[in-house]
Design a protein around this motif. Structure first.
Motif, PDB file in Angstrom:
ATOM      1  N   HIS A  77      -1.409   4.232   2.337  1.00  0.00           N
ATOM      2  CA  HIS A  77      -0.457   3.739   1.470  1.00  0.00           C
ATOM      3  C   HIS A  77      -0.927   2.031   1.675  1.00  0.00           C
ATOM      4  N   GLU A  78      -0.648   1.230   0.377  1.00  0.00           N
ATOM      5  CA  GLU A  78      -1.297  -0.350   1.284  1.00  0.00           C
ATOM      6  C   GLU A  78       0.096  -1.075   1.874  1.00  0.00           C
ATOM      7  N   VAL A  79       0.342  -0.882   2.563  1.00  0.00           N
ATOM      8  CA  VAL A  79       1.852  -0.988   3.604  1.00  0.00           C
ATOM      9  C   VAL A  79       1.315  -2.364   4.620  1.00  0.00           C
ATOM     10  N   SER A  80       1.555  -2.963   5.113  1.00  0.00           N
ATOM     11  CA  SER A  80       1.713  -3.623   6.519  1.00  0.00           C
ATOM     12  C   SER A  80       2.275  -4.017   7.173  1.00  0.00           C
ATOM     13  N   PHE A  81       2.567  -4.504   8.511  1.00  0.00           N
ATOM     14  CA  PHE A  81       3.047  -4.455   9.909  1.00  0.00           C
ATOM     15  C   PHE A  81       5.161  -5.420   9.425  1.00  0.00           C
ATOM     16  N   PRO A  82       5.905  -4.790   9.117  1.00  0.00           N
ATOM     17  CA  PRO A  82       5.814  -4.036  10.364  1.00  0.00           C
ATOM     18  C   PRO A  82       6.047  -2.267   9.927  1.00  0.00           C
ATOM     19  N   PHE A  83       6.214  -2.376   7.977  1.00  0.00           N
ATOM     20  CA  PHE A  83       6.762  -1.486   7.759  1.00  0.00           C
ATOM     21  C   PHE A  83       5.543   0.050   8.207  1.00  0.00           C
TER      22      PHE A  83
END
Length: 297
Positions: free
Chosen positions: A154-160
Motif C-alpha cells: 500500500h502507498e500509505v505514509s506516516f503515521p498511517f
C-alpha cells in the motif's frame, strides 16, 4: 524534582504498555474455524458474488474476473490502498492459509502473521457474516485459478503506516452489532444481511469521520467519493424515492426509473447483483425502503 520526573516516566511507561496491549490484534480463538471440511463451493460462489470479491481483487488489466491477482488501486484520504492477490497461489496468494487464517482476516481484520489489516478491506461489514458463509466462501475460493503475481504494498505514509494504531481504531469502529436492529425473519432480515454484511453497501454509501470510521448515525446517507471526485448518493428515504420494484430492477439491469444507467464502480456492483436471485434483489430493496429518515439537524 528527580522523584517527580521518575514518577512521570513510570506513568508514561505504564500508559505506553497499556496502549500496546489494547492495540494488539484480537484473533479468533484457535478452536474456531479449525475444520475446513464442511464447505459447499456452490453456496460459496453465491457468497463470493454477493460480497463482490472479484470486483476488488481481479487484476485491473485482466478480463477474467476469477483470476484474483489483485492490483486495483483505491485512493483515500489516508493514502492509496492496493488490492492484494487472494488467489489460491501458495506463494503469492492465500493458498497456504488455513480456514482459520481466512476467518481471522474476514471477521477480525487480522493477517496470518498477526498484523492488522487496513479497513479498506471491509471487515467492519464482514464481521457480521454467518460462520457457514465464511466456510463456504473459503471452499469456493480454493477452486479458482492460482495467480503468481506478488501483492503490491500500500502507498500509505506516516503515521498511517503504523498498523499497530489500527488496534485502537478497531476498539471504536469494529462493531458486530446490526445498524438496523430488530429485523424479523424473512425478506427484511435477508436484505439487512446483504446490505450490512455481505455486499457491504455502507462502506461506500455512508460518510466517514476524520478517523475513517463509518458514521453509523448517518447510515447510507451518502458520502464523498474516494479520491475527492464526485459523491456517492444517499439511499435514505428523503433522497431516494424509488419503489422497491424500481430498486430491484436497477440492481438487475443498472437502469434507473429516469432512464439513466449506473456508472463508475456501481457497474461492478450491478454485475454482481444481477447474478443473485430476484428474491435477494427484492430483499435489498425492501431493506432500503424501510430505512428511517435521517434525523433533522
Amino acid at each position: 524534582m528527580r522523584r517527580l520526573l521518575g514518577f512521570l516516566a513510570l506513568v508514561a511507561l505504564f500508559a505506553a504498555g497499556a496502549l500496546w496491549m489494547i492495540s494488539a490484534p484480537d484473533p479468533l480463538p484457535a478452536g474456531e474455524f479449525a475444520d475446513d471440511t464442511g464447505g459447499d463451493p456452490v453456496r460459496g460462489q453465491a457468497v463470493f458474488t454477493a460480497a463482490g470479491c472479484a470486483s476488488c481483487h481481479h487484476a485491473p488489466e485482466s478480463e477474467d474476473k476469477l483470476v484474483l491477482a489483485g492490483g486495483q488501486r483505491f485512493p483515500s484520504d489516508f493514502g492509496t490502498f492496493i488490492a492484494p492477490n487472494i488467489s489460491p497461489d501458495p506463494q503469492d496468494g492465500i493458498g497456504a492459509w488455513s480456514l482459520h487464517d481466512f476467518a481471522n482476516a474476514l471477521l477480525r481484520g487480522v493477517s496470518p502473521e498477526g498484523r492488522h489489516y487496513y479497513p479498506a478491506f471491509p471487515y467492519t461489514s464482514y464481521i457480521r457474516m454467518e460462520p457457514q458463509d465464511v466456510v463456504d466462501l473459503w471452499s469456493y475460493l480454493r477452486t479458482l485459478p492460482a495467480a503468481s503475481t506478488p501483492s503490491q504494498p500500500h502507498e500509505v505514509s506516516f503515521p498511517f503506516n503504523l498498523r499497530r494504531g489500527l488496534g485502537l481504531w478497531k476498539q471504536v469502529y469494529l462493531d458486530p452489532a446490526w445498524i438496523v436492529p430488530g429485523a424479523e425473519p424473512g425478506e427484511m432480515r435477508r436484505g439487512r444481511y446483504l446490505v450490512e454484511a455481505l455486499a457491504h453497501c455502507g462502506e461506500c454509501h455512508t460518510p466517514r469521520d476524520g478517523f475513517g470510521g463509518l458514521e453509523r448515525t448517518a447510515w447510507l446517507a451518502g458520502a464523498p467519493a474516494p479520491g475527492g471526485k464526485g459523491s456517492i448518493p444517499a439511499l435514505t428515504p428523503d433522497k431516494l424515492t424509488w419503489s422497491a420494484e424500481d430498486m430491484a430492477y436497477y440492481l438487475e439491469t443498472g437502469f434507473t426509473p429516469e432512464y439513466d444507467s449506473a456508472g463508475g464502480h456501481m457497474v461492478e456492483v450491478i454485475a454482481n447483483f444481477a447474478q443473485l436471485s430476484p428474491e435477494d434483489r427484492l430483499a435489498v430493496a425492501t431493506y432500503v425502503k424501510a430505512l428511517p429518515a435521517p434525523a433533522a439537524d
